[in-house]
Design a protein around this motif. Structure first.
Motif, PDB file in Angstrom:
ATOM      1  N   ASN A 157       0.820  -1.227   0.000  1.00 17.31           N
ATOM      2  CA  ASN A 157       0.000   0.000   0.000  1.00 17.31           C
ATOM      3  C   ASN A 157       0.848   1.269   0.000  1.00 17.31           C
ATOM      4  O   ASN A 157       0.582   2.220   0.733  1.00 17.31           O
ATOM      5  N   ARG A 158       1.911   1.244  -0.798  1.00 17.10           N
ATOM      6  CA  ARG A 158       2.798   2.404  -0.986  1.00 17.10           C
ATOM      7  C   ARG A 158       3.649   2.713   0.236  1.00 17.10           C
ATOM      8  O   ARG A 158       4.203   3.800   0.350  1.00 17.10           O
TER       9      ARG A 158
ATOM     10  N   VAL B 138       0.609  -1.840 -14.944  1.00 15.24           N
ATOM     11  CA  VAL B 138       0.635  -0.377 -15.020  1.00 15.24           C
ATOM     12  C   VAL B 138       1.760   0.144 -14.140  1.00 15.24           C
ATOM     13  O   VAL B 138       1.851  -0.192 -12.958  1.00 15.24           O
ATOM     14  N   LEU B 139       2.636   0.950 -14.729  1.00 14.60           N
ATOM     15  CA  LEU B 139       3.729   1.559 -13.977  1.00 14.60           C
ATOM     16  C   LEU B 139       3.348   2.996 -13.651  1.00 14.60           C
ATOM     17  O   LEU B 139       2.881   3.300 -12.564  1.00 14.60           O
TER      18      LEU B 139
ATOM     19  N   ASN C 187       5.175   0.049  -4.709  1.00 10.06           N
ATOM     20  CA  ASN C 187       5.715  -1.006  -3.841  1.00 10.06           C
ATOM     21  C   ASN C 187       7.004  -1.581  -4.404  1.00 10.06           C
ATOM     22  O   ASN C 187       7.957  -1.863  -3.658  1.00 10.06           O
ATOM     23  N   LYS C 188       7.048  -1.766  -5.700  1.00 10.66           N
ATOM     24  CA  LYS C 188       8.242  -2.340  -6.323  1.00 10.66           C
ATOM     25  C   LYS C 188       9.454  -1.442  -6.129  1.00 10.66           C
ATOM     26  O   LYS C 188      10.563  -1.902  -5.825  1.00 10.66           O
ATOM     27  N   ARG C 189       9.256  -0.140  -6.244  1.00  7.43           N
ATOM     28  CA  ARG C 189      10.362   0.805  -6.059  1.00  7.43           C
ATOM     29  C   ARG C 189      10.790   0.873  -4.592  1.00  7.43           C
ATOM     30  O   ARG C 189      11.973   1.001  -4.289  1.00  7.43           O
ATOM     31  N   LEU C 190       9.826   0.790  -3.672  1.00  9.18           N
ATOM     32  CA  LEU C 190      10.175   0.786  -2.251  1.00  9.18           C
ATOM     33  C   LEU C 190      10.962  -0.465  -1.875  1.00  9.18           C
ATOM     34  O   LEU C 190      11.854  -0.419  -1.015  1.00  9.18           O
TER      35      LEU C 190
ATOM     36  N   ARG D 270      15.012  -3.214   0.186  1.00  6.50           N
ATOM     37  CA  ARG D 270      15.234  -4.588   0.638  1.00  6.50           C
ATOM     38  C   ARG D 270      16.270  -5.305  -0.230  1.00  6.50           C
ATOM     39  O   ARG D 270      16.469  -6.513  -0.100  1.00  6.50           O
ATOM     40  N   GLY D 271      16.881  -4.554  -1.150  1.00  3.34           N
ATOM     41  CA  GLY D 271      17.890  -5.152  -2.017  1.00  3.34           C
ATOM     42  C   GLY D 271      17.323  -5.796  -3.255  1.00  3.34           C
ATOM     43  O   GLY D 271      18.038  -6.525  -3.962  1.00  3.34           O
ATOM     44  N   VAL D 272      16.044  -5.554  -3.544  1.00  2.00           N
ATOM     45  CA  VAL D 272      15.402  -6.151  -4.725  1.00  2.00           C
ATOM     46  C   VAL D 272      15.532  -5.168  -5.887  1.00  2.00           C
ATOM     47  O   VAL D 272      14.801  -4.171  -5.952  1.00  2.00           O
TER      48      VAL D 272
END
Length: 260
Positions: A67-68, A232-233, A142-145, A149-151
């Motif tokens: 959730n961002r 969607v990005l 979420n992906k950018r955050l 975590r090193g992802v």
């Protein structure tokens, strides 16, 4: 920790459209304490005092983004002061080259005296991408955050430009114009198709051309950029325009503006 993202980080994220990966920094990230309120650019005054040192963060420090938002999983304990420190008002996350990533203020101000180190309980440090939610999907925020975590994020080979019948809002609902036989164009993710980011924005450097529709289209009010898996990005509004049957639609260089 209130939401604040530096221009440096915004440009790193936007440069994914230019084919540049977004990765965890090789030297890691550190958490600084600030004796003043960090500005909108992330400028701050670091706490001073005997025994003070910034805290080295690890990818394992963070839980999974949702959730961002992303928060610390474990307690963060600073070194024990051997004399009184400046009172910390805010926090700043930077890489080891002091490029600022995120910053914000503390909900509770703690006076730091000799022998009483400051600490953050689990969940006390929350980084949020709540600014301009209409320009990014929850998936993409979420992906950018999760880079914390090193992802790492590898750039997609292209983004597909989809037209929207309503301007995007803070939700993940996008009204894509779906017309049988009407194909949306793809834009390669490379430096020849996207300008270098500036002022937290990036725009297309080439004209984008659409096929002629066989029917009238609904009024175009926005666009979404989707990756090669159709996620969607980014999304953004466009000035309203009507596209009639057999009309040729072009978007000039600079018309697709993406913000971070």
């Amino acid at each position: 920790m209130a939401e604040g993202q530096s221009e440096y980080l915004a440009h790193k994220e936007l440069s994914i459209l230019r084919g540049e990966p977004f990765e965890y920094p090789s030297g890691g990230l550190v958490l600084h304490l600030s004796s003043d309120v960090p500005t909108t650019t992330g400028a701050y005054t670091e706490v001073t005092g005997d025994g003070y040192a910034a805290y080295s963060l690890l990818p394992a420090t963070w839980g999974n983004a949702a959730n961002r938002m992303i928060s610390n999983l474990d307690e963060i304990l600073f070194p024990t002061p051997t004399a009184n420190w400046d009172t910390p008002i805010g926090s700043v996350i930077s890489d080891t080259a002091n490029n600022i990533w995120y910053f914000g203020t503390h909900e509770i101000t703690k006076i730091v005296n000799t022998g009483d180190p400051p600490y953050f309980d689990t969940g006390d440090i929350t980084v949020a991408k709540s600014l301009r939610p209409e320009y990014s999907s929850i998936y993409w925020a979420n992906k950018r955050l999760n880079v914390l975590r090193g992802v790492a994020i590898a750039p997609p080979p292209f983004v597909r430009l989809k037209l929207l019948s309503t301007p995007p809002d803070e939700t993940d609902t996008v009204e894509i114009i779906n017309i049988s036989g009407f194909e949306f164009p793809i834009i390669p993710c490379d430096a020849s198709n996207w300008n270098a980011p500036s002022n937290r924005e990036i725009s297309n450097s080439q004209i984008v051309e659409f096929d002629k529709p066989e029917v009238d289209l609904p009024s175009v009010r926005g666009f979404a950029l989707c990756d090669d898996a159709d996620n969607v990005l980014w999304k953004a509004p466009l000035p309203p325009r009507s596209i009639h049957r057999k009309d040729k639609l072009y978007l000039d260089a600079g018309e697709l503006v993406v913000r971070a």
